[in-house]
Motif scaffolding. Structure first.
Motif, PDB file in Angstrom:
ATOM      1  N   MET A   1      21.504-103.284 -36.171  1.00  0.00           N
ATOM      2  CA  MET A   1      20.472-103.726 -35.232  1.00  0.00           C
ATOM      3  C   MET A   1      19.877-105.019 -35.753  1.00  0.00           C
ATOM      4  SD  MET A   1      16.990-101.752 -34.279  1.00  0.00           S
ATOM      5  CE  MET A   1      15.500-102.691 -34.045  1.00  0.00           C
ATOM      6  N   ALA A   2      20.064-106.116 -35.054  1.00  0.00           N
ATOM      7  CA  ALA A   2      19.541-107.409 -35.498  1.00  0.00           C
ATOM      8  C   ALA A   2      18.106-107.588 -35.035  1.00  0.00           C
ATOM      9  CB  ALA A   2      20.409-108.542 -34.945  1.00  0.00           C
ATOM     10  N   VAL A   3      17.294-108.162 -35.914  1.00  0.00           N
ATOM     11  CA  VAL A   3      15.922-108.488 -35.557  1.00  0.00           C
ATOM     12  C   VAL A   3      15.896-109.934 -35.110  1.00  0.00           C
ATOM     13  CG1 VAL A   3      13.561-108.641 -36.385  1.00  0.00           C
ATOM     14  CG2 VAL A   3      15.058-106.853 -37.251  1.00  0.00           C
ATOM     15  N   VAL A   4      15.593-110.194 -33.853  1.00  0.00           N
ATOM     16  CA  VAL A   4      15.634-111.548 -33.308  1.00  0.00           C
ATOM     17  C   VAL A   4      14.271-111.899 -32.727  1.00  0.00           C
ATOM     18  CG1 VAL A   4      16.777-113.103 -31.702  1.00  0.00           C
ATOM     19  CG2 VAL A   4      18.063-111.250 -32.752  1.00  0.00           C
ATOM     20  N   LEU A   5      13.776-113.059 -33.098  1.00  0.00           N
ATOM     21  CA  LEU A   5      12.497-113.535 -32.580  1.00  0.00           C
ATOM     22  C   LEU A   5      12.714-114.762 -31.712  1.00  0.00           C
ATOM     23  CD1 LEU A   5      10.175-113.362 -35.706  1.00  0.00           C
ATOM     24  CD2 LEU A   5      10.131-111.895 -33.725  1.00  0.00           C
ATOM     25  N   PRO A   6      11.929-114.913 -30.651  1.00  0.00           N
ATOM     26  CA  PRO A   6      11.997-116.158 -29.869  1.00  0.00           C
ATOM     27  C   PRO A   6      11.413-117.309 -30.680  1.00  0.00           C
ATOM     28  CG  PRO A   6      10.191-114.779 -29.105  1.00  0.00           C
ATOM     29  CD  PRO A   6      10.959-113.954 -30.097  1.00  0.00           C
ATOM     30  N   SER A   7      11.883-118.517 -30.410  1.00  0.00           N
ATOM     31  CA  SER A   7      11.394-119.682 -31.149  1.00  0.00           C
ATOM     32  C   SER A   7      10.132-120.231 -30.503  1.00  0.00           C
ATOM     33  CB  SER A   7      12.464-120.786 -31.160  1.00  0.00           C
ATOM     34  OG  SER A   7      13.614-120.335 -31.817  1.00  0.00           O
ATOM     35  N   GLN A 132      22.289-111.530 -53.244  1.00  0.00           N
ATOM     36  CA  GLN A 132      21.513-110.441 -52.653  1.00  0.00           C
ATOM     37  C   GLN A 132      22.440-109.260 -52.377  1.00  0.00           C
ATOM     38  OE1 GLN A 132      18.236-110.373 -52.243  1.00  0.00           O
ATOM     39  NE2 GLN A 132      17.870-112.505 -52.853  1.00  0.00           N
ATOM     40  N   ASN A 133      21.902-108.070 -52.513  1.00  0.00           N
ATOM     41  CA  ASN A 133      22.683-106.870 -52.268  1.00  0.00           C
ATOM     42  C   ASN A 133      22.805-106.606 -50.775  1.00  0.00           C
ATOM     43  OD1 ASN A 133      24.011-104.411 -52.478  1.00  0.00           O
ATOM     44  ND2 ASN A 133      22.733-103.717 -54.159  1.00  0.00           N
ATOM     45  N   ASP A 134      23.898-105.957 -50.399  1.00  0.00           N
ATOM     46  CA  ASP A 134      24.085-105.593 -48.998  1.00  0.00           C
ATOM     47  C   ASP A 134      23.008-104.624 -48.514  1.00  0.00           C
ATOM     48  OD1 ASP A 134      26.296-107.185 -48.877  1.00  0.00           O
ATOM     49  OD2 ASP A 134      27.723-105.552 -49.210  1.00  0.00           O
ATOM     50  N   SER A 135      22.304-103.991 -49.451  1.00  0.00           N
ATOM     51  CA  SER A 135      21.239-103.068 -49.071  1.00  0.00           C
ATOM     52  C   SER A 135      19.977-103.805 -48.637  1.00  0.00           C
ATOM     53  CB  SER A 135      20.896-102.141 -50.248  1.00  0.00           C
ATOM     54  OG  SER A 135      20.308-102.876 -51.305  1.00  0.00           O
ATOM     55  N   SER A 136      19.978-105.138 -48.755  1.00  0.00           N
ATOM     56  CA  SER A 136      18.794-105.935 -48.425  1.00  0.00           C
ATOM     57  C   SER A 136      19.054-106.805 -47.208  1.00  0.00           C
ATOM     58  CB  SER A 136      18.413-106.827 -49.612  1.00  0.00           C
ATOM     59  OG  SER A 136      17.445-107.783 -49.239  1.00  0.00           O
ATOM     60  N   ILE A 137      18.027-106.964 -46.380  1.00  0.00           N
ATOM     61  CA  ILE A 137      18.122-107.869 -45.232  1.00  0.00           C
ATOM     62  C   ILE A 137      18.373-109.300 -45.702  1.00  0.00           C
ATOM     63  CG2 ILE A 137      16.595-109.007 -43.562  1.00  0.00           C
ATOM     64  CD1 ILE A 137      15.866-106.401 -42.444  1.00  0.00           C
ATOM     65  N   PRO A 217      19.881-101.242 -44.031  1.00  0.00           N
ATOM     66  CA  PRO A 217      18.848-102.210 -44.428  1.00  0.00           C
ATOM     67  C   PRO A 217      17.810-102.440 -43.330  1.00  0.00           C
ATOM     68  CG  PRO A 217      21.002-102.987 -45.102  1.00  0.00           C
ATOM     69  CD  PRO A 217      21.241-101.795 -44.232  1.00  0.00           C
ATOM     70  N   THR A 218      18.279-102.541 -42.075  1.00  0.00           N
ATOM     71  CA  THR A 218      17.336-102.723 -40.976  1.00  0.00           C
ATOM     72  C   THR A 218      16.471-101.479 -40.797  1.00  0.00           C
ATOM     73  OG1 THR A 218      18.791-104.282 -39.840  1.00  0.00           O
ATOM     74  CG2 THR A 218      17.126-103.197 -38.502  1.00  0.00           C
ATOM     75  N   TYR A 240       7.828 -91.861 -44.814  1.00  0.00           N
ATOM     76  CA  TYR A 240       8.241 -91.928 -46.217  1.00  0.00           C
ATOM     77  C   TYR A 240       9.508 -91.115 -46.442  1.00  0.00           C
ATOM     78  CZ  TYR A 240       4.003 -94.220 -48.012  1.00  0.00           C
ATOM     79  OH  TYR A 240       3.014 -95.123 -48.298  1.00  0.00           O
ATOM     80  N   THR A 241       9.592 -89.948 -45.807  1.00  0.00           N
ATOM     81  CA  THR A 241      10.774 -89.106 -45.940  1.00  0.00           C
ATOM     82  C   THR A 241      12.013 -89.822 -45.413  1.00  0.00           C
ATOM     83  OG1 THR A 241       9.482 -87.070 -45.749  1.00  0.00           O
ATOM     84  CG2 THR A 241      11.836 -86.921 -45.249  1.00  0.00           C
ATOM     85  N   LYS A 242      11.887 -90.453 -44.243  1.00  0.00           N
ATOM     86  CA  LYS A 242      13.020 -91.169 -43.654  1.00  0.00           C
ATOM     87  C   LYS A 242      13.433 -92.359 -44.530  1.00  0.00           C
ATOM     88  CE  LYS A 242      11.935 -90.016 -38.811  1.00  0.00           C
ATOM     89  NZ  LYS A 242      13.245 -89.553 -38.351  1.00  0.00           N
ATOM     90  N   ARG A 243      12.424 -93.115 -44.998  1.00  0.00           N
ATOM     91  CA  ARG A 243      12.764 -94.282 -45.811  1.00  0.00           C
ATOM     92  C   ARG A 243      13.374 -93.854 -47.143  1.00  0.00           C
ATOM     93  NH1 ARG A 243       8.388 -98.969 -47.201  1.00  0.00           N
ATOM     94  NH2 ARG A 243       7.720 -97.432 -48.758  1.00  0.00           N
ATOM     95  N   ALA A 244      12.885 -92.733 -47.703  1.00  0.00           N
ATOM     96  CA  ALA A 244      13.450 -92.231 -48.962  1.00  0.00           C
ATOM     97  C   ALA A 244      14.918 -91.847 -48.783  1.00  0.00           C
ATOM     98  CB  ALA A 244      12.653 -91.034 -49.456  1.00  0.00           C
ATOM     99  N   GLY A 245      15.214 -91.144 -47.705  1.00  0.00           N
ATOM    100  CA  GLY A 245      16.587 -90.740 -47.457  1.00  0.00           C
ATOM    101  C   GLY A 245      17.512 -91.917 -47.228  1.00  0.00           C
ATOM    102  N   THR A 246      17.006 -92.931 -46.542  1.00  0.00           N
ATOM    103  CA  THR A 246      17.810 -94.137 -46.297  1.00  0.00           C
ATOM    104  C   THR A 246      18.050 -94.891 -47.594  1.00  0.00           C
ATOM    105  OG1 THR A 246      16.732 -94.289 -44.126  1.00  0.00           O
ATOM    106  CG2 THR A 246      18.039 -96.172 -44.843  1.00  0.00           C
ATOM    107  N   SER A 247      17.018 -95.013 -48.412  1.00  0.00           N
ATOM    108  CA  SER A 247      17.172 -95.691 -49.703  1.00  0.00           C
ATOM    109  C   SER A 247      18.156 -94.946 -50.595  1.00  0.00           C
ATOM    110  CB  SER A 247      15.816 -95.813 -50.402  1.00  0.00           C
ATOM    111  OG  SER A 247      14.964 -96.703 -49.708  1.00  0.00           O
ATOM    112  N   LEU A 248      18.170 -93.631 -50.507  1.00  0.00           N
ATOM    113  CA  LEU A 248      19.115 -92.838 -51.293  1.00  0.00           C
ATOM    114  C   LEU A 248      20.547 -93.177 -50.904  1.00  0.00           C
ATOM    115  CD1 LEU A 248      18.813 -90.596 -53.469  1.00  0.00           C
ATOM    116  CD2 LEU A 248      19.126 -88.941 -51.642  1.00  0.00           C
ATOM    117  N   ILE A 249      20.793 -93.322 -49.603  1.00  0.00           N
ATOM    118  CA  ILE A 249      22.128 -93.706 -49.132  1.00  0.00           C
ATOM    119  C   ILE A 249      22.512 -95.081 -49.664  1.00  0.00           C
ATOM    120  CG2 ILE A 249      23.472 -94.327 -47.073  1.00  0.00           C
ATOM    121  CD1 ILE A 249      21.834 -92.198 -45.554  1.00  0.00           C
ATOM    122  N   LEU A 250      21.543 -95.989 -49.710  1.00  0.00           N
ATOM    123  CA  LEU A 250      21.807 -97.359 -50.162  1.00  0.00           C
ATOM    124  C   LEU A 250      21.908 -97.469 -51.678  1.00  0.00           C
ATOM    125  CD1 LEU A 250      19.364 -99.267 -47.775  1.00  0.00           C
ATOM    126  CD2 LEU A 250      21.861 -99.383 -47.740  1.00  0.00           C
ATOM    127  N   GLY A 251      21.621 -96.391 -52.400  1.00  0.00           N
ATOM    128  CA  GLY A 251      21.637 -96.460 -53.861  1.00  0.00           C
ATOM    129  C   GLY A 251      20.397 -97.093 -54.445  1.00  0.00           C
TER     130      GLY A 251
END
Length: 726
Positions: A1-7, A132-137, A217-218, A240-251
């Motif tokens: 999912m890309a984060v896109v902002l108008p200019s 930069q790691n692939d786990s980071s935007i 990452p997104t 926090y639970t969701k972010r913890a689980g996602t971070s676990l997947i990313l290492g």
């Protein structure tokens, strides 16, 4: 999912005065810069080519050139003076200054993530973000995001198609760039758009969508935004639970543990928090802490099979750490090119790190050790599954940078390693968190990789086979083993099973004695091998053998040995006879004569109990030559000489076929300085063959048992000698 902002609409404004360090004589402002439209048009062509390239192609790695090293910024983006892009000068590190930029293009992903950026005044330029790691935007910043660049380095990036110079902001150090939150007041008004989504619930849903799309990452980014704008504290634990689980997947185990513990509510459902925290600690090989959290999870949910399974795994690792009890044969059978990262604990209790009288730190025995004892067994701190020599070093460098970024708790152990001489003084703030990430100097990391890594076969056992594929070596970093100092005639021998390093004692080691290893296989000539140590690590070896050869033996004797060895190598063309090769008697006599002269060139008062390395090649060759002729008595004679030349104590008369002695005892001499290699095992096997040929079965059996013991030292665990014949 890309984060896109108008200019936002571009604004014209004169540049602000900023503080820039005085440029050196090579710096200059760009004479001609392309327009925003030209930059975006050219960039779009590269992005389109990227879209048409094969999926999942590995990204190249930009390894640092240590000759061009410069330190990482240790400042926060809030501590630097923000300047416009128009004030950047070529080939300058803008110390004390920073940039706030909006990304106005999709990223082009090569060795770095290249994007077009714009500042608050409408100035545009190109930026390349490396390491930069692939786990980071930040590994591919989406269009519309805001980034801060600290103390930017502006440089020429080659030539454009029309011959004009191509300019670029180059971000080598991953901690020199930071992703800025949309609501952060540091963002200048012209770049400020406010949040993309209005409510915490909206951000949570966006995170869930990204998670389902495996855009982890997104997902972390969205959950972070949800936490930031959540007004209801009761809403936060689930995020926090969701972010913890996602971070676990990313290492990202540090973050996973922190978020898991933050998700606790004081109810029985906290078993999930402790379970995730336990798994995160397990990922960091912190098994004692992992057991603590998993125990709490079991208390709250005692029948859960997943918790029980993780808890039992954790107990197995703690048992290995405590006892050094490994089933090495089973470990070897579990290895494959796809399974090199073993689920094992590190046994290091027999050793401790202390100041060494030789070089800096060293490893010392905490108990008496006998030949063959397990000194330590260590799982790699970092080792990519990359066995192509041309890529292995770059892969380890990239893995080290990215793992330290993802798990800052690793910084303390890794960054204390010696990186060699740097062109600037290292900053004590390396590894500390600034703007939420550890300060990482990629030039320091490349230095410590270069000075401390090991070359690793899939297994040492496979590497000893005659059919082993040459050059298949990975690179790995073992922090505990990196404390070992070098000796040409060490008291330990290392071997590998996947990412496990096994160290065994090759002679008696007393409690408190320093433990040594060979950094690389030793060369026969002392000046040659010490040239390798000087070039590679900056030291001259002071082991017993080097002191004897360089300080006690005369220069005339050294030159004589060097000349005679060269004559032997010229005759033999550096080849060892095959089993059925018949060598002309004249050649054998010539080599035999030279070897006698070479042996006489070793002063008995100096080499009485030391290896005689210049004799090894020729005596090995003569073993093969006489073996081919089935001359068993001469095979015995020269096999014994091989063992003696490696520094093993041989009883008087052992060269005679009629001497009764025990080859098994040669490993247990406390006074001789022996050098253990696979060639010793082969010499013992040749000895056994010759004794069998003469009908001396008991001597043959003793020789085989000695060879098996030596093979265990070489490979790390007991193995069938027939492996050497395949």
């Amino acid at each position: 999912m890309a984060v896109v902002l108008p200019s936002p609409p571009a604004t014209a404004s004169p540049g602000l005065d900023g503080v820039i360090t005085k440029p050196d004589t090579t710096t200059r402002a760009p004479r001609v810069k392309p327009t925003k439209e030209d930059l975006l048009k050219t960039h779009a062509v590269h992005v389109q080519k990227q879209a048409n390239s094969p999926e999942n192609a590995p990204r190249p790695v930009k390894q640092p050139n240590l000759a061009l090293a410069y330190p990482a910024s240790t400042k926060s983006i809030r501590e630097v003076d923000i300047i416009p892009l128009s004030q950047l000068e070529v080939n300058s590190h803008h110390r004390g200054s920073g940039l706030i930029l909006k990304v106005i293009s999709p990223p082009f992903l090569g060795a770095g993530a290249v994007s077009i950026v714009e500042d608050e005044f409408g100035n545009v330029d190109k930026i390349s973000i490396y390491n930069q790691n692939d786990s980071s935007i930040l590994s591919g910043v989406p269009e519309g995001c805001i980034i801060g660049v600290k103390e930017p380095y502006y440089t020429i990036n080659g030539k454009n198609a029309d011959g004009s110079e191509d300019y670029m902001i180059c971000v080598d150090h991953p901690s020199d760039v930071t992703l800025i939150r949309f609501t952060d007041p540091i963002i200048p008004e012209p770049l400020r758009l406010g949040p993309l989504l209005k409510t915490a619930e909206d951000w949570k849903k966006a995170g869930d969508t990204a998670f389902l799309e495996k855009d982890f990452p997104t997902a972390v980014f969205c959950y972070t935004e949800a936490l930031d704008c959540a007004e209801d504290e009761g809403f936060k634990p689930s995020i926090y639970t969701k972010r913890a689980g996602t971070s676990l997947i990313l290492g990202r185990y540090d973050s996973a543990k922190e978020d898991a513990l933050a998700s606790r509510t004081g109810t029985t459902t906290d078993w999930k928090a402790y379970y995730t925290a336990g798994r995160a600690c397990y990922g960091l090989c912190n098994y004692s802490e992992s057991k603590e959290y998993l125990s709490k999870a079991l208390e709250l949910n005692p029948t859960n099979p997943a918790i029980k399974k993780e808890y039992e795994r954790c107990l197995a690792r703690l048992h290995e750490e405590e006892t050094g009890d490994y089933d090495f044969e089973a470990i070897y059978k579990s290895l494959s090119p796809k399974n090199v990262h073993l689920d094992l604990g590190s046994f290091t209790r027999n050793t401790e790190v202390k100041a060494s009288p030789l070089h800096g730190r060293g490893l010392f025995a905490t108990k008496d050790l006998a030949p063959g004892d397990l000194v330590f067994a260590e799982k790699a701190t970092l080792m990519p599954n990359q066995y192509e020599p041309m890529r292995a070093s770059a892969a380890l460098y990239a893995l080290t940078v990215r793992q330290l970024l993802d798990n800052p708790s690793l910084c303390k152990s890794v960054l204390q390693l010696y990186p060699g001489e740097m062109t600037y003084e290292r900053n004590p703030l390396e590894g500390t968190l600034v703007d939420g990430v550890p300060v990482l100097d990629v030039f320091v990391i490349e230095g410590l990789r270069n000075k401390n890594c090991f070359s690793v076969p899939l297994s040492t056992l496979e590497d000893t086979r005659p059919t082993a594929q040459e050059g298949r070596q990975a690179k790995g970093l073992w922090v505990h083993a990196s404390n070992l100092n070098h000796a040409c005639v060490p008291n330990t021998l290392r071997s590998f099973l996947g990412d496990m390093l096994i160290s065994r004692a090759t002679r008696h080691i007393k409690a408190g004695e320093e433990i040594f290893q060979q950094y690389v296989p030793v060369k026969s000539l002392p000046d040659v091998r010490n040239g390798v140590y000087k070039d590679g690590w900056g030291f001259e070896c002071s082991c017993t053998l080097c002191v004897a050869e360089l300080k006690q033996s005369s220069e005339a004797s050294r030159e004589k040995r060097k000349d005679l060895l060269a004559q032997v190598e010229k005759i033999l063309n550096k080849k060892t006879p095959r089993a059925k090769t018949i060598i002309p008697d004249a050649t054998i006599r010539s080599v035999d004569k030279l070897m006698k002269q070479l042996e006489e060139a070793h002063e008995p008062e100096i080499y009485g109990r030391l290896p005689r390395l210049t004799l090894i090649y020729g005596s090995n060759w003569l073993v093969g030559a006489y073996r081919g002729k089935k001359n068993y008595s001469k095979t015995i004679r020269y096999a014994v000489k091989v063992l003696r030349n490696f520094g093993f104590e041989m009883p008087q008369g052992a060269e005679s076929q009629d001497k009764v002695w025990d080859p098994r005892q040669m490993f247990f001499s406390e006074e001789w300085h022996s050098l253990m290699t696979i060639h010793v095992v082969v010499a013992l096997r040749r000895l056994a063959e010759a004794y069998n040929g003469l009908g001396k079965k008991e001597m043959a059996e003793r020789s085989v048992e000695a060879a098996e013991f030596g093979y265990m030292l070489v490979t790390g665990f007991k193995n069938d000698l027939s492996n050497l014949d395949r």
